[in-house]
Design an enzyme around this catalytic site. Structure first.
Site, PDB file in Angstrom:
ATOM      1  N   GLU A 176       0.744  -1.262  -0.006  1.00 52.28           N
ATOM      2  CA  GLU A 176      -0.113   0.006  -0.112  1.00 52.28           C
ATOM      3  C   GLU A 176       0.895   1.061   0.004  1.00 52.28           C
ATOM      4  O   GLU A 176       0.821   2.294   0.902  1.00 52.28           O
ATOM      5  CB  GLU A 176      -0.929  -0.071   1.271  1.00 52.28           C
ATOM      6  CG  GLU A 176      -1.996  -1.115   0.991  1.00 52.28           C
ATOM      7  CD  GLU A 176      -3.069  -1.098   2.171  1.00 52.28           C
ATOM      8  OE1 GLU A 176      -3.966  -1.725   1.916  1.00 52.28           O
ATOM      9  OE2 GLU A 176      -2.610  -0.607   3.175  1.00 52.28           O
ATOM     10  N   GLU A 306      -6.381  -7.486  -1.720  1.00 49.36           N
ATOM     11  CA  GLU A 306      -7.159  -7.129  -0.394  1.00 49.36           C
ATOM     12  C   GLU A 306      -8.681  -6.833  -0.434  1.00 49.36           C
ATOM     13  O   GLU A 306      -8.978  -6.057  -0.993  1.00 49.36           O
ATOM     14  CB  GLU A 306      -6.242  -6.572   0.670  1.00 49.36           C
ATOM     15  CG  GLU A 306      -4.869  -6.711   0.829  1.00 49.36           C
ATOM     16  CD  GLU A 306      -4.363  -5.816   1.981  1.00 49.36           C
ATOM     17  OE1 GLU A 306      -5.161  -4.980   2.732  1.00 49.36           O
ATOM     18  OE2 GLU A 306      -3.027  -5.771   2.153  1.00 49.36           O
TER      19      GLU A 306
END
Length: 498
Positions: A176, A306
């Site tokens: 991320e 995710e």
């Protein structure tokens, strides 16, 4: 080894498609270090395998602090590295491939802030470090990242170098990445400027590929649209998302990036009170990225790496969790059946029994979530079936297509997670008057179905529970396989493969 061909992942040797139903369990290396918890690594792989999951995403980093893999730049704890060796060896036993992430954007497990701290501690020439985002631009910190030797590690259990290990599905540059200090996105990903200085994504992609050209590579992005695509920012979950320094389309145009990554957290990005708006966002978010991967990124696979919903959300219930997971899976299947870029998803996150103290609210314990386990298992069965159908080959010899003398030879996998007595879920056959039928048993002993063969055409009817009516056409000329869209109208065909 898995590789990319156009919009699809395929097995390099066989050409078989590899659509992903996978999971995240980030703490595997940490648990594998301690003999008292090492067994939990085996348990999670056992349980994942039991519902047909094929890819696990986990951390190959722990920088500084407790149980650190990298105690300081290029200085490693061998016991922790051996724990990562164990994770890969156990994954191999259960035929699960692994995505290894190389550093964290967040402070947990060290992250970019630890690299900046190391730089400050080193002193000379590094006193001008003012932000954790200097990780992306300072030459010394970039060198620290490049010297992280995971790719060239030789596994002490399997004796296979990581960069040669087919158990590894892909490398991930960072979990991320965000660069709030530069909302333009230039620090993370800019074109090469007149001084031939590359931005971080491009530089590190080239670096990783120079060491390991065999494995797939992805960035680890959440998928936010940025300033390069003002017409797309409306798909973002909020206005802040376009200010975090990432840019989905621009970032994934970097040389060496093999597939796009997207995360889905409606409960974090929109509201922590669950509602039907979350499901609507999931569908819209996924479809926009699949569409952009196909049209703006030249037909690049996209993995929703995710997704989940937290039990801590206001109004949470298990039915909503199952509805969200089903929505993700349905969107993947819709793309898969059209030959689109939607190549799989990885739920956040799978836990074995007895690890509740690590739960961030999103944990799925299969033994305590039977309906969720059934949903996951059915998705695995669908993708396994599709991968098998799309990999059929005509029998040996130099000239053969699919003929009476040179028939199709294969065994279909048994669907996972189907209740006993669901015989209507099997393959019902439209009988051919020209050729005998070939039948294949499921591993459970229940007849899975038969196939009627004609010289260049065969048809499977009634995969009602799995797909709906499905027709495939086998091209005997040049021995090329083409998988075709299961159509609502019988006999309507659309290409599934490139």
């Amino acid at each position: 080894m898995v590789e990319r061909r156009g919009k699809q992942f395929v097995m390099k040797e066989s050409g078989r498609p590899f659509y992903i139903n996978g999971f995240n369990t980030y703490w595997l290396m940490l648990f594998a270090v301690d003999q008292s918890t090492r067994g939990k690594v085996t348990e999670v792989f056992q349980q994942a395998s039991s519902v047909g999951l094929t890819v696990c995403r986990t951390w190959a980093f722990n920088d500084g602090g407790w149980r650190a893999l990298q105690k300081s730049p290029s200085l490693y704890d061998e016991d922790v590295f051996k724990a990562l060796d164990f994770v890969l060896s156990e994954a191999k036993k259960y035929k699960i491939r692994v995505i290894l992430s190389l550093v964290n954007n967040w402070d947990a497990f060290g992250g970019k802030s630890q690299y900046v701290k190391w730089g400050k501690d080193a002193g000379v020439g590094l006193n001008n470090l003012t932000s954790d985002d200097d990780f992306f631009s300072h030459p010394t910190l970039k060198t620290y990242y490049k010297n992280h030797t995971v790719l060239t590690r030789v596994n002490t259990i399997t004796n296979v170098t990581y960069k040669d290990d087919p158990t590894i599905f892909a490398w991930e540059l960072m979990n991320e990445p965000r660069c709030l200090s530069d909302p333009s996105g230039d620090k993370l990903q800019a074109a090469i400027n007149f001084m031939l200085v590359k931005a971080w994504i491009q530089e590190m992609a080239i670096h990783v590929k120079s060491i390991d050209p065999k494995h797939l590579l992805e960035i680890g992005l959440e998928g936010f649209y940025g300033p390069s695509t003002p017409d797309r920012v409306g798909f973002n979950p909020n206005t802040f998302a376009q200010q975090v320094g990432t840019d989905f389309i621009r970032n994934h145009q970097a040389l060496g990036i093999d597939f796009a990554s997207v995360h889905i957290y409606a409960d974090s990005w929109i509201s922590q009170s669950i509602s039907d708006a979350h499901i609507q966002f999931v569908r819209s978010w996924m479809k926009s990225h699949i569409n952009d991967a196909e049209k703006e990124l030249g037909g690049m696979p996209v993995v929703f790496a995710e997704f989940g919903v937290s039990r801590k959300d206001n109004g949470y219930n298990s039915s909503f969790k199952d509805a969200l997971i089903s929505s993700v899976y349905k969107t993947i299947l819709e793309s898969t059946k059209k030959g689109g870029s939607g190549s799989g998803s990885l739920v956040w996150q799978l836990f074995p029994d007895g690890t509740d103290y690590m739960d961030d609210g999103y944990a799925i314990v299969l033994s305590k979530s039977q309906t969720t386990a059934n949903i996951i298992s059915l998705q695995s069965a669908r993708l396994t079936m599709f991968n098998s159908l799309c990999s059929w080959r005509g029998g040996g010899g130099g000239g053969g297509g699919l003929t009476k003398e040179n028939p199709l030879k294969l065994v279909l996998p048994a669907p996972v997670g189907l209740a006993a007595g669901e015989s209507e879920s099997g393959i019902l056959v439209q009988r051919s008057s020209k050729l005998a039928m070939q039948c294949f048993p499921a591993t459970s002993g229940r007849k899975l179905g038969c196939i009627s063969l004609a010289s260049n055409f065969f048809q499977l009817i009634g995969l009602n529970h799995l797909w709906g009516a499905l027709s495939l056409h086998y091209h005997s000329v040049h021995r090329q396989d083409a998988c075709l869209l299961p159509s609502v109208a019988a006999g309507k065909h659309a290409p599934m493969n490139e």
